[in-house]
Design a protein around this motif. Structure first.
Motif, PDB file in Angstrom:
ATOM      1  N   ASN A  90      30.750  22.347  44.503  1.00 50.62           N
ATOM      2  CA  ASN A  90      30.846  22.460  43.211  1.00 50.62           C
ATOM      3  C   ASN A  90      32.005  22.273  42.538  1.00 50.62           C
ATOM      4  O   ASN A  90      32.202  21.712  41.244  1.00 50.62           O
ATOM      5  CB  ASN A  90      30.222  24.088  42.934  1.00 50.62           C
ATOM      6  N   ALA A 184      16.076  19.155  39.938  1.00 52.04           N
ATOM      7  CA  ALA A 184      15.183  20.460  39.873  1.00 52.04           C
ATOM      8  C   ALA A 184      13.638  20.347  40.174  1.00 52.04           C
ATOM      9  O   ALA A 184      13.073  20.856  40.769  1.00 52.04           O
ATOM     10  CB  ALA A 184      15.520  21.300  38.631  1.00 52.04           C
ATOM     11  N   SER A 219      24.445  20.746  43.596  1.00 52.91           N
ATOM     12  CA  SER A 219      25.408  21.815  43.326  1.00 52.91           C
ATOM     13  C   SER A 219      26.972  21.058  42.975  1.00 52.91           C
ATOM     14  O   SER A 219      27.608  21.825  42.521  1.00 52.91           O
ATOM     15  CB  SER A 219      25.992  22.203  44.963  1.00 52.91           C
ATOM     16  N   ILE A 224      25.388  26.833  41.229  1.00 51.44           N
ATOM     17  CA  ILE A 224      24.063  27.535  41.624  1.00 51.44           C
ATOM     18  C   ILE A 224      24.287  28.685  42.552  1.00 51.44           C
ATOM     19  O   ILE A 224      24.787  28.618  43.426  1.00 51.44           O
ATOM     20  CB  ILE A 224      22.841  26.482  41.869  1.00 51.44           C
ATOM     21  N   ASN A 225      23.282  29.492  42.355  1.00 50.47           N
ATOM     22  CA  ASN A 225      22.763  30.390  43.676  1.00 50.47           C
ATOM     23  C   ASN A 225      21.519  30.065  44.146  1.00 50.47           C
ATOM     24  O   ASN A 225      20.556  30.029  43.406  1.00 50.47           O
ATOM     25  CB  ASN A 225      22.751  31.897  42.861  1.00 50.47           C
ATOM     26  N   ILE A 245      16.205  28.864  42.693  1.00 50.57           N
ATOM     27  CA  ILE A 245      17.762  28.312  42.154  1.00 50.57           C
ATOM     28  C   ILE A 245      17.733  28.981  40.890  1.00 50.57           C
ATOM     29  O   ILE A 245      17.160  28.531  40.052  1.00 50.57           O
ATOM     30  CB  ILE A 245      17.891  26.981  42.322  1.00 50.57           C
ATOM     31  N   SER A 246      18.908  29.756  40.787  1.00 54.30           N
ATOM     32  CA  SER A 246      19.303  29.935  39.301  1.00 54.30           C
ATOM     33  C   SER A 246      20.775  29.662  39.229  1.00 54.30           C
ATOM     34  O   SER A 246      21.518  29.446  40.155  1.00 54.30           O
ATOM     35  CB  SER A 246      19.339  31.724  39.300  1.00 54.30           C
ATOM     36  N   LEU A 247      21.135  29.505  37.935  1.00 49.79           N
ATOM     37  CA  LEU A 247      22.408  29.040  37.507  1.00 49.79           C
ATOM     38  C   LEU A 247      23.318  30.363  38.015  1.00 49.79           C
ATOM     39  O   LEU A 247      22.820  31.528  37.506  1.00 49.79           O
ATOM     40  CB  LEU A 247      22.591  28.772  35.988  1.00 49.79           C
ATOM     41  N   LEU A 253      16.477  28.053  37.487  1.00 48.94           N
ATOM     42  CA  LEU A 253      16.207  26.888  37.297  1.00 48.94           C
ATOM     43  C   LEU A 253      15.150  26.398  37.864  1.00 48.94           C
ATOM     44  O   LEU A 253      14.192  25.526  37.296  1.00 48.94           O
ATOM     45  CB  LEU A 253      17.610  26.129  37.895  1.00 48.94           C
ATOM     46  N   VAL A 268      26.946  26.898  31.473  1.00 49.63           N
ATOM     47  CA  VAL A 268      27.456  26.716  32.739  1.00 49.63           C
ATOM     48  C   VAL A 268      28.623  26.893  33.166  1.00 49.63           C
ATOM     49  O   VAL A 268      29.635  26.513  32.314  1.00 49.63           O
ATOM     50  CB  VAL A 268      26.698  25.406  33.418  1.00 49.63           C
TER      51      VAL A 268
END
Lengths: 649, 289
Positions: A90, A184, A219, A224-225, A245-247, A253, A268
């Motif tokens: 990232n 996504a 990533s 992202i998490n 997956i979330s921001l 997301l 973001v």
């Protein structure tokens, strides 16, 4: 008593399991070079021993083991390393992209070099020096005009190139957003497929690998998490489940088999997308603004020297004009702030006139003292601030303080002035001490984001002058590039004035030109604006004054600090160089870190042909031994069946 | 995994090669400002400095032209006036016949026109004895021998340094004034037997001497300025050398160092390649039956 074929079954199980293990080894070898592949291994477990304890158990010695089975086929992967890798990837995405954009910026500015702006200005300076030594030389005059044109053209070329890269960035941003959406959706698809397999108790390793590969790719674009949810059904305990997956710190997301693709990705943090947005919103506009500052200041100072000598202007600078619309809350609650506001507005108008900026003012008043549905009052445009100020003093009926007012309607009404950009920069100033009605509380037909979009469409900046705790109005200022100022401050006119001045010079570098008439005509022409035209043709005072502009100290960026042209330009380039160096350094560092994690990951998950070879031998021998065991069992059975009870045969 | 990390190291080595090669071919330590921001900004400053000094030196050559030509003009005027003086001394001798006097007067008339022509000296298209009015001749000679004087005495200045300007011309009204031409005319008239404002030859000689002294003074002043010009010239030459030296030390590479670095990098690179080959090739499979 155990069954006759007990041993056979045990040996058979052995063969089958070893065979399975061999297949897995074969799978590993075949996929040794597949990118993203994690090696798999078979978990061999013993089968339940015989007999199970109970009341009716057979009295045979001990519990006999019954063989082996392949419990599960698991992939070897350390998920913690995955998390680390994605973090580094990232950061790398962010710094690498930022670095690339800085490098492009440096290439355009092309300093220090023989062909950059600094050198062009130096050559212009030299030509003026030559003209000072030979004021009546036609050759020297022609050179001055050519070099002056070169300066204007260089500014214009630089501004143009920067603008075109900026619009390229817009394309790249939208392409990256589509990329994110597409990944996504692919992850959602894989989730669905995994969700179809896992409830049956299987571990879909290839799908896991594919999903991890996609998440790695994602990533580098955004931060992202990743969390996992059970698939339900009869899923194995080692099943990974559905990825959510979330921001980072934000909206989701991908959840299960749905991908949310209409996200506001502007929130973001870190990642390639953020770097592109940063370059587009901050890095390039800052450089363009610096060029505008330089070009505008040089041009206006030059023209000032020329006009002091009674000559036409050297550079073509458009007349500075501003159109300022005040949108004022006119209710009784404003009573104690009104005096400060009128003072500030009067000072603002004074400053604008003092600077020679032609200003047109508009006024929209609003306020129903808490009763929705009233329409704002739009006054005609005027150039006299006193018209505006006199109308501000009408105050409506007494009421409680700080009730919300229909401010958004007033803003939309102000937009209906339909101001033309060619008449000057457009600045709106919203002055209120209360919050405004919004669509959400059903008192207005507009929402704040609708108003922001409308303002952006017309290219209007909105400044908000309000109480410092009025958070509702902040986005109106922030997202239209305006300022949020305190209504009780005595100096908010300074901030407005600076903003107007900066806006007026926006985009000047792009359009910089030598003034008319055209130098290519006869330089002894009376109407020419050549700087050596003077009474007494050897008199070089005007030229020397122009030369002084290069060394003169001016406030180039309206920050209050003065410097001369060369120092200011050097500081601009120096800052760019330092930022670029930093992003280069961090990009290199991130790359190294990411690589280190990648190596550790590969240590764990990649196929080592040596290990597979060893396993191959191991399983092969075990298989052979199990097969031998079957032969032995066969002989035993043969003895029992064909050899027992044949006495006397 | 070994293969990938090997590849990474080799490609880093190529990167270093690339940087060194770039430095060698361009001759500059920095390729873009971010390589060394401080050197880059200083480089911009030094470059401007070098250009400035170069420009000022060019201005100096213009100054030299002016001053040297002014000096020559004054010198020739001086010689002309000395000749006039000799002629007056010769001519005031009462033993000359009127035709002799007339011959002397004629020569003095010519010398007067010669001096006027000197006042109209034009160098590279500029009249150097008319202040800043460099395209107008100070003395109108169309109705010779009658002369119309139109002198301007402002200073013609040329910058030689930041805010420092040196005057290039002389003040022509100190020399080529009505007084001088009046004196010459009176001498001519007296020799021709015409009215000379009632002055005797001795009076006129005294006036001539005063004019000669004025020329001398002006030459002294010009000489002093010329000395100053030479000092500025030598200072600028020195500055030019220093500026170039600083610019070079800031930006230019040290050739020997770069070449040595390149050779070292090359041998490191070869070692990495050879080691890599030896590590990644053999596997267990080579040794199993």
């Amino acid at each position: 008593m155990s069954s006759t074929f007990f041993g056979l079954e045990t040996a058979r199980r052995g063969m089958v399991s070893q065979q399975g293990a061999l297949y897995v080894t074969g799978q590993n070898i075949a996929n040794a070079n597949t990118p993203g592949y994690s090696r798999q291994r078979v978990n061999l477990v013993q089968t339940t021993p015989f007999p199970a304890p109970g009341w009716n158990r057979p009295e045979i010695p001990g519990q006999l083991g019954t063989g082996v089975e392949a419990g599960s086929i698991q992939r070897i992967r350390d998920s913690f390393l995955d998390v680390q890798y994605r973090g580094e990837n990232n950061k790398l995405g962010y710094w690498k992209t930022l670095d690339e954009n800085y490098k492009k910026l440096e290439e355009i500015m092309n300093e220090p070099s023989e062909t950059g702006l600094a050198n062009t200005i130096d050559k212009f300076w030299q030509s003026l020096q030559d003209l000072a030594a030979n004021p009546k030389s036609d050759g020297a005059r022609a050179v001055v005009s050519q070099r002056g044109m070169a300066v204007a053209e260089t500014f214009s070329y630089l501004a143009n190139s920067l603008n075109s890269i900026k619009s390229d960035l817009e394309t790249e941003i939208s392409v990256t957003k589509s990329q994110i959406d597409s990944i996504a959706e692919q992850i959602a698809n894989v989730n669905k497929q995994i969700g179809d397999v896992e409830p049956h108790g299987y571990l879909p390793n290839d799908l896991y690998d594919e999903r991890d590969r996609l998440i790695d790719e994602l990533s580098s674009l955004i931060n992202i998490n990743v969390e996992y949810e059970d698939s339900g059904g009869n899923a194995s305990k080692m099943a990974e489940g559905q990825a959510v997956i979330s921001l980072a710190g934000g909206p989701v997301l991908v959840s299960g088999d749905t991908a949310f693709t209409d996200m506001d990705l502007n929130q973001v943090s870190i990642g390639k997308l953020q770097a592109l947005i940063h370059a587009h919103d901050d890095v390039y506009p800052q450089m363009i603004a610096d060029l505008d500052n330089l070009a505008y200041t040089i041009a206006t100072q030059f023209n000032k020297v020329q006009s002091d000598a009674g000559l036409p202007p050297f550079f073509d600078v458009p007349e500075p004009k501003a159109q300022v619309v005040f949108i004022v809350d006119n209710t009784s609650s404003m009573g104690d702030e009104l005096e400060n506001v009128t003072d500030n507005l009067e000072e603002l108008a004074g400053k604008l006139t003092g600077d020679g900026i032609e200003s047109t003012f508009g006024l929209v008043t609003f306020g129903q003292d808490g009763e929705p549905g009233g329409s704002p009052n739009k006054n005609p445009l005027t150039t006299d601030i006193n018209d505006i100020l006199s109308k501000l003093n009408t105050v409506l009926k007494e009421d409680e303080k700080n009730l919300a007012e229909p401010g958004l309607e007033a803003i939309m009404e102000a937009i209906n002035y339909n101001l033309d950009s060619s008449d000057g920069v457009k600045e709106f100033v919203l002055i209120t001490d209360a919050p405004v009605y919004v669509e959400d509380d059903e008192q207005s037909e507009y929402s704040i984001s609708e108003v922001i979009d409308a303002l952006a469409e017309h290219g209007i900046k909105l400044h908000v002058i309000s109480k410092s705790d009025n958070g509702q109005l902040r986005p109106l200022a922030n997202q239209t590039d305006g300022k949020f100022l305190n209504i009780d401050s005595e100096t908010f006119d300074d901030d407005l004035y600076n903003s107007i001045k900066l806006d007026i010079r926006k985009g000047y570098a792009d359009q910089m030109e030598i003034g008319q008439p055209d130098f290519e005509s006869d330089p002894s022409d009376e109407t020419s604006n050549n700087p050596s035209d003077e009474l007494g043709d050897g008199n070089t005072t005007n030229i020397l004054n122009l030369l002084d502009v290069f060394d003169g100290k001016f406030d180039y960026d309206l920050s209050g600090d003065v410097s001369d042209f060369r120092s200011y330009y050097q500081s601009v380039i120096g800052k760019m160089a330092v930022d670029s160096q930093q992003s280069g350094r961090l990009s290199g560092n991130s790359d190294m870190l990411r690589q280190a994690v990648e190596e550790r990951r590969m240590e764990v998950s990649s196929v080592s042909l040596d290990e597979e070879m060893t396993n191959l031998i191991q399983f092969q021998h075990a298989y052979t031994a199990a097969a031998r065991m079957i032969t032995v069992q066969d002989q035993l059975l043969d003895k029992i069946i064909n050899g027992m009870g044949t006495v006397g045969r | 995994m070994l293969a990938t990390s090997n590849l990474n190291s080799i490609s880093k080595s190529y990167d270093r090669f690339g940087t060194l090669q770039e430095q060698l071919t361009s001759g500059k330590k920095i390729d873009r400002p971010s390589d060394d921001p401080v050197a880059a900004t200083k480089g911009m400053f030094y470059r401007s400095n070098v250009e400035e000094v170069g420009q000022y030196k060019r201005n100096l050559s213009e100054l030299y032209v002016w001053m040297e030509n002014s000096e020559t003009g004054l010198d020739q005027t001086n010689s002309a006036l000395q000749r006039v003086r000799e002629l007056v001394i010769h001519g005031k001798n009462g033993t000359n016949s009127p035709s002799d006097q007339k011959a002397v007067a004629a020569e003095i008339g010519q010398l007067k026109e010669a001096v006027a022509a000197l006042a109209n000296t034009k160098v590279a298209g500029k009249y150097i004895f008319n202040g800043t009015y460099i395209d107008q001749p100070p003395i109108g000679m169309t109705e010779a021998p009658k002369l119309t004087l139109d002198f301007h005495s402002d200073s013609y200045e040329i910058p030689v340094s930041d805010g420092v300007k040196i005057k290039a011309n002389i003040d022509p009204t100190n020399i080529f004034n009505e007084g001088l031409f009046g004196t010459l005319e009176n001498i001519e008239n007296k020799l021709n037997g015409e009215d000379s404002e009632g002055k005797s030859f001795d009076d006129l000689l005294n006036e001539l001497d005063q004019h000669l002294e004025a020329i001398s003074n002006e030459r002294a002043e010009l000489g002093a300025r010329y000395n100053r010009l030479e000092m500025v010239d030598s200072r600028l030459s020195h500055q030019e050398i220093v500026a170039n030296k600083i610019l070079s030390s800031n930006e230019d590479i040290d050739f020997e160092k770069i070449i040595v670095d390149l050779k070292t990098q090359e041998s490191v690179h070869r070692a990495a390649l050879s080691m890599g080959a030896r590590i990644i090739q053999p596997t267990l499979m080579d040794f199993l039956r």
